[in-house]
Every structure is written in structure tokens, then in C-alpha cells.
Design a protein around this motif. Sequence first.
Motif, PDB file in Angstrom:
ATOM      1  N   UNK A   1       8.992   3.752  37.396  1.00  0.00           N
ATOM      2  CA  UNK A   1       8.393   4.253  36.160  1.00  0.00           C
ATOM      3  C   UNK A   1       8.146   5.754  36.236  1.00  0.00           C
ATOM      4  N   UNK A   2       7.929   6.266  37.441  1.00  0.00           N
ATOM      5  CA  UNK A   2       7.710   7.698  37.622  1.00  0.00           C
ATOM      6  C   UNK A   2       9.029   8.459  37.784  1.00  0.00           C
ATOM      7  N   UNK A   3      10.146   7.729  37.776  1.00  0.00           N
ATOM      8  CA  UNK A   3      11.451   8.371  37.827  1.00  0.00           C
ATOM      9  C   UNK A   3      11.982   8.622  39.228  1.00  0.00           C
ATOM     10  N   UNK A   4      11.324   8.087  40.262  1.00  0.00           N
ATOM     11  CA  UNK A   4      11.816   8.284  41.617  1.00  0.00           C
ATOM     12  C   UNK A   4      13.008   7.378  41.881  1.00  0.00           C
ATOM     13  N   UNK A   5      13.936   7.883  42.667  1.00  0.00           N
ATOM     14  CA  UNK A   5      15.086   7.085  43.074  1.00  0.00           C
ATOM     15  C   UNK A   5      14.706   6.247  44.284  1.00  0.00           C
ATOM     16  N   UNK A   6      15.608   5.351  44.642  1.00  0.00           N
ATOM     17  CA  UNK A   6      15.381   4.517  45.822  1.00  0.00           C
ATOM     18  C   UNK A   6      15.228   5.389  47.068  1.00  0.00           C
ATOM     19  N   UNK A   7      16.114   6.357  47.236  1.00  0.00           N
ATOM     20  CA  UNK A   7      16.067   7.196  48.433  1.00  0.00           C
ATOM     21  C   UNK A   7      14.796   8.049  48.462  1.00  0.00           C
ATOM     22  N   UNK A   8      14.344   8.528  47.315  1.00  0.00           N
ATOM     23  CA  UNK A   8      13.092   9.290  47.272  1.00  0.00           C
ATOM     24  C   UNK A   8      11.898   8.399  47.633  1.00  0.00           C
ATOM     25  N   UNK A   9      11.937   7.186  47.139  1.00  0.00           N
ATOM     26  CA  UNK A   9      10.848   6.243  47.423  1.00  0.00           C
ATOM     27  C   UNK A   9      10.804   5.897  48.906  1.00  0.00           C
ATOM     28  N   UNK A  10      11.955   5.623  49.483  1.00  0.00           N
ATOM     29  CA  UNK A  10      12.028   5.306  50.914  1.00  0.00           C
ATOM     30  C   UNK A  10      11.575   6.506  51.742  1.00  0.00           C
TER      31      UNK A  10
END
Length: 126
Positions: A105-114
Motif C-alpha cells: 500500500x505504501x508502494x514498496x517493492x518486494x526487494x525494498x521490503x526484504x
Amino acid sequence: MRFDDLHLRDGTPIYAQIIQHLKAGIAAGTVQDGDELPSRRTLSALLGVNPNTIQKAFRLLEEEGLISSRTGSKSYVCLSSEQSQAMQQQLPHTQTQDYIATMRAMGLTRSQTVALIEALWKEDTP
């Protein structure tokens, strides 16, 4: 069952945080069947919240079958091994799903989240 390590945060109802704290203890294995809970009055004073808030949390926990209370008596964790195992599997899964949904919802990608998880994990490691 200890609540002195519960840090209340804004945005989530206090009664829900109390319930979550107990469930997290069950999932972690630090809360066991038969553990005594602090009295409603004691917990209210410890957390600095209205006793009705504690009453609501305990009532909901009773309805879920996770604690047992009697009027004028102490409350205890009432937990079968099946409930404990289910909580140990379900809670981390649910919490992770909620986190992923928030990051998306905040627009982060999977790699950014990891990457964020890895950075925070390292910060929190003693």
C-alpha cells in the motif's frame, strides 16, 4: 504472564494490543496453559488504562477460549496443545501478511521490503 514489556502504540485499540500480546506470548511459547494473568485492576494500573478496557480484552479472550475467569477469582490461560500449535503457525503468518499488505500500500517493492526487513533485523540483533 507478564505485561510489563507491553508498549502501547497509537492507532490500535488498547484492548486489541492486550489480546495480541497474549497471543504473541502463546506463539513464542512463553505463555503456557495454566499461567495466571494479573487481575484486571492490577493490569489497568500497570498499563495506565481504564479498567473497562482490560475487561473488554479479557471478555474477548474468554470468548475465544484462550483464558478462563470466574467472578471474584483469578484469570488463567486455558490452552490446549492444539490451540497452542495453531497459534504458533497462524500468528506469524497473519502478521507477515498484514506487513506485506502495508508495504504494498505504501508502494514498496518486494526487494525494498526484504531489504528493509534485513536492515531492521541486523539493527535489532544484539
